[in-house]
Motif scaffolding. Structure first.
Motif, PDB file in Angstrom:
ATOM      1  N   PRO A  61      37.298   2.955  16.915  1.00  0.00           N
ATOM      2  CA  PRO A  61      37.098   3.872  15.788  1.00  0.00           C
ATOM      3  C   PRO A  61      37.661   5.256  16.096  1.00  0.00           C
ATOM      4  O   PRO A  61      37.640   5.712  17.236  1.00  0.00           O
ATOM      5  CB  PRO A  61      35.571   3.907  15.632  1.00  0.00           C
ATOM      6  CG  PRO A  61      35.107   2.597  16.200  1.00  0.00           C
ATOM      7  CD  PRO A  61      36.043   2.318  17.339  1.00  0.00           C
ATOM      8  N   VAL A  62      38.134   5.919  15.069  1.00  0.00           N
ATOM      9  CA  VAL A  62      38.745   7.238  15.225  1.00  0.00           C
ATOM     10  C   VAL A  62      37.666   8.285  15.506  1.00  0.00           C
ATOM     11  O   VAL A  62      36.586   8.280  14.885  1.00  0.00           O
ATOM     12  CB  VAL A  62      39.534   7.617  13.959  1.00  0.00           C
ATOM     13  CG1 VAL A  62      40.121   9.020  14.092  1.00  0.00           C
ATOM     14  CG2 VAL A  62      40.636   6.601  13.704  1.00  0.00           C
ATOM     15  N   GLY A  63      37.941   9.151  16.466  1.00  0.00           N
ATOM     16  CA  GLY A  63      37.032  10.239  16.792  1.00  0.00           C
ATOM     17  C   GLY A  63      37.727  11.582  16.613  1.00  0.00           C
ATOM     18  O   GLY A  63      38.812  11.668  16.024  1.00  0.00           O
ATOM     19  N   LYS A  64      37.118  12.641  17.135  1.00  0.00           N
ATOM     20  CA  LYS A  64      37.707  13.981  17.038  1.00  0.00           C
ATOM     21  C   LYS A  64      39.031  14.034  17.778  1.00  0.00           C
ATOM     22  O   LYS A  64      40.006  14.619  17.309  1.00  0.00           O
ATOM     23  CB  LYS A  64      36.736  15.028  17.595  1.00  0.00           C
ATOM     24  CG  LYS A  64      37.264  16.447  17.512  1.00  0.00           C
ATOM     25  CD  LYS A  64      36.255  17.457  18.048  1.00  0.00           C
ATOM     26  CE  LYS A  64      36.806  18.880  17.961  1.00  0.00           C
ATOM     27  NZ  LYS A  64      35.836  19.877  18.499  1.00  0.00           N
ATOM     28  N   GLY A  66      41.762  11.638  20.598  1.00  0.00           N
ATOM     29  CA  GLY A  66      42.147  10.265  20.913  1.00  0.00           C
ATOM     30  C   GLY A  66      43.158   9.674  19.953  1.00  0.00           C
ATOM     31  O   GLY A  66      43.670   8.581  20.187  1.00  0.00           O
ATOM     32  N   GLY A  67      43.448  10.388  18.870  1.00  0.00           N
ATOM     33  CA  GLY A  67      44.469   9.921  17.941  1.00  0.00           C
ATOM     34  C   GLY A  67      43.946   8.983  16.868  1.00  0.00           C
ATOM     35  O   GLY A  67      42.757   8.649  16.820  1.00  0.00           O
ATOM     36  N   ARG A  68      44.863   8.557  16.008  1.00  0.00           N
ATOM     37  CA  ARG A  68      44.499   7.713  14.866  1.00  0.00           C
ATOM     38  C   ARG A  68      44.227   6.264  15.242  1.00  0.00           C
ATOM     39  O   ARG A  68      43.587   5.534  14.487  1.00  0.00           O
ATOM     40  CB  ARG A  68      45.598   7.780  13.801  1.00  0.00           C
ATOM     41  CG  ARG A  68      45.628   9.079  13.022  1.00  0.00           C
ATOM     42  CD  ARG A  68      46.687   9.081  11.943  1.00  0.00           C
ATOM     43  NE  ARG A  68      48.023   9.352  12.468  1.00  0.00           N
ATOM     44  CZ  ARG A  68      48.978   8.450  12.617  1.00  0.00           C
ATOM     45  NH1 ARG A  68      48.753   7.192  12.306  1.00  0.00           N
ATOM     46  NH2 ARG A  68      50.164   8.789  13.090  1.00  0.00           N
ATOM     47  N   HIS A  69      44.728   5.823  16.375  1.00  0.00           N
ATOM     48  CA  HIS A  69      44.465   4.454  16.845  1.00  0.00           C
ATOM     49  C   HIS A  69      44.119   4.501  18.340  1.00  0.00           C
ATOM     50  O   HIS A  69      44.921   4.087  19.172  1.00  0.00           O
ATOM     51  CB  HIS A  69      45.682   3.554  16.597  1.00  0.00           C
ATOM     52  CG  HIS A  69      45.928   3.280  15.155  1.00  0.00           C
ATOM     53  ND1 HIS A  69      46.960   3.891  14.440  1.00  0.00           N
ATOM     54  CD2 HIS A  69      45.282   2.480  14.275  1.00  0.00           C
ATOM     55  CE1 HIS A  69      46.919   3.473  13.194  1.00  0.00           C
ATOM     56  NE2 HIS A  69      45.919   2.615  13.064  1.00  0.00           N
ATOM     57  N   PRO A  70      42.918   4.979  18.666  1.00  0.00           N
ATOM     58  CA  PRO A  70      42.524   5.022  20.085  1.00  0.00           C
ATOM     59  C   PRO A  70      42.545   3.619  20.693  1.00  0.00           C
ATOM     60  O   PRO A  70      42.375   2.620  19.984  1.00  0.00           O
ATOM     61  CB  PRO A  70      41.106   5.583  20.032  1.00  0.00           C
ATOM     62  CG  PRO A  70      40.962   6.228  18.686  1.00  0.00           C
ATOM     63  CD  PRO A  70      41.846   5.450  17.776  1.00  0.00           C
ATOM     64  N   LEU A  71      42.754   3.550  21.991  1.00  0.00           N
ATOM     65  CA  LEU A  71      42.731   2.253  22.643  1.00  0.00           C
ATOM     66  C   LEU A  71      41.392   1.578  22.404  1.00  0.00           C
ATOM     67  O   LEU A  71      40.356   2.227  22.347  1.00  0.00           O
ATOM     68  CB  LEU A  71      42.977   2.409  24.145  1.00  0.00           C
ATOM     69  CG  LEU A  71      44.367   2.915  24.556  1.00  0.00           C
ATOM     70  CD1 LEU A  71      44.474   2.948  26.072  1.00  0.00           C
ATOM     71  CD2 LEU A  71      45.474   2.056  23.963  1.00  0.00           C
ATOM     72  N   PRO A  72      41.393   0.248  22.267  1.00  0.00           N
ATOM     73  CA  PRO A  72      40.145  -0.460  21.977  1.00  0.00           C
ATOM     74  C   PRO A  72      39.197  -0.467  23.160  1.00  0.00           C
ATOM     75  O   PRO A  72      39.596  -0.218  24.301  1.00  0.00           O
ATOM     76  CB  PRO A  72      40.626  -1.881  21.659  1.00  0.00           C
ATOM     77  CG  PRO A  72      41.903  -2.019  22.442  1.00  0.00           C
ATOM     78  CD  PRO A  72      42.547  -0.665  22.370  1.00  0.00           C
TER      79      PRO A  72
END
Length: 273
Positions: A61-64, A66-72
């Motif tokens: 899920p996107v956070g503040k 980590g970018g639009r596609h953080p690593l799973p």
């Protein structure tokens, strides 16, 4: 299948379609319509293929930051890989999409990051499979019991602090994988701020394939990257760490093994601005 392959042809996959070691993964996705890939998969896919979704399976899920596609979450991903029959080091995974390998390459890179080298992308993608005259199906395969144990290769990924430390080093190259107009800041359809990380050079990810989604030959890939062959490290980013993986695949095909992913990419970088 002991030798490492990075790409397989539709003919190869057809000939190995029922091999017990081969696991096929459909990675089709649309940034504009996140449900489309799943819908396309349910309508038709390569026989035996499982579906992994960019947002739900191959990202967190996107956070503040980590970018639009953080690593799973890697434990969750490992469980999902086990559930589609992937055994560490034994299974040969073939990933495909219909977006010039943009999303298939994300899975290709993730598996290698998790220490699983037996993974390739399907040259030409789903369209190439159909163009070759091979059948598709709407039958969803049953879950399988695989045993995937991640062995994380931490050096394959870098964060914003590493990029800041390395961006001006003479033996490190920072590669922006987005289209030229986005790199130059002339157009920004997704992120809130246009431009690029200072010091980055531009190698658009689409240039690794032709317009139909077939990869350039290894010789052409080497020619594409010839100016970077002597670099100690090549740090690669895009908008959110997805299409940069196509360039990382391209580097491997060019026999350049110094590529690393800035996973958060531009969308992470600007979250600190």
């Amino acid at each position: 299948m002991a030798d490492i392959q990075f790409v397989v042809s539709p003919t190869w996959l057809f000939e190995h379609l029922h091999d017990s070691q081969v696991v096929i993964v459909d990675c089709r996705f649309s940034l504009a319509n996140p449900q489309l890939g799943q819908q396309q998969y349910q309508a038709s896919h390569i026989e035996g293929a499982y579906y992994l979704d960019l947002n739900q399976d191959l990202s967190s899920p996107v956070g503040k930051h980590g970018g639009r596609h953080p690593l799973p979450n890697l434990i969750e991903l490992a469980n999902k890989l086990s559930a589609i029959g992937i055994d560490s080091q034994n299974s040969f995974v073939v990933a495909y999409d219909d977006s010039r390998l943009a999303f298939a390459s994300r899975l290709w890179w993730l598996l290698r990051y998790l220490g699983h080298e037996q993974v390739a992308v399907l040259d030409g993608g789903f369209a190439g499979w159909q163009k070759a005259g091979y059948a598709v199906t709407d039958i969803i395969p049953q879950p399988k019991n695989g045993t995937f144990s991640p062995q994380i290769i931490t050096e394959l990924v870098v964060d914003i602090e590493t990029v800041k430390k390395c961006q001006n080093l003479p033996d490190v190259v920072l590669v922006d994988s987005r289209e030229g107009d986005r790199y130059r800041g002339e157009r920004e359809p997704i992120d809130k701020i246009a431009g690029h990380i200072p010091g980055a050079v531009n190698y658009p990810w689409q240039e690794a394939t032709d317009a139909s989604g077939y990869l350039l030959t290894p010789a052409q890939q080497r020619q594409r990257w010839e100016k970077l062959e002597s670099a100690k490290e090549v740090l690669v980013y895009c908008g959110s760490g997805v299409t940069a993986c196509v360039n990382l695949l391209s580097l491997e095909l060019a026999n350049i093994h110094t590529g690393k992913l800035y996973a958060g990419s531009w969308s992470d970088w600007i979250s600190y601005m």
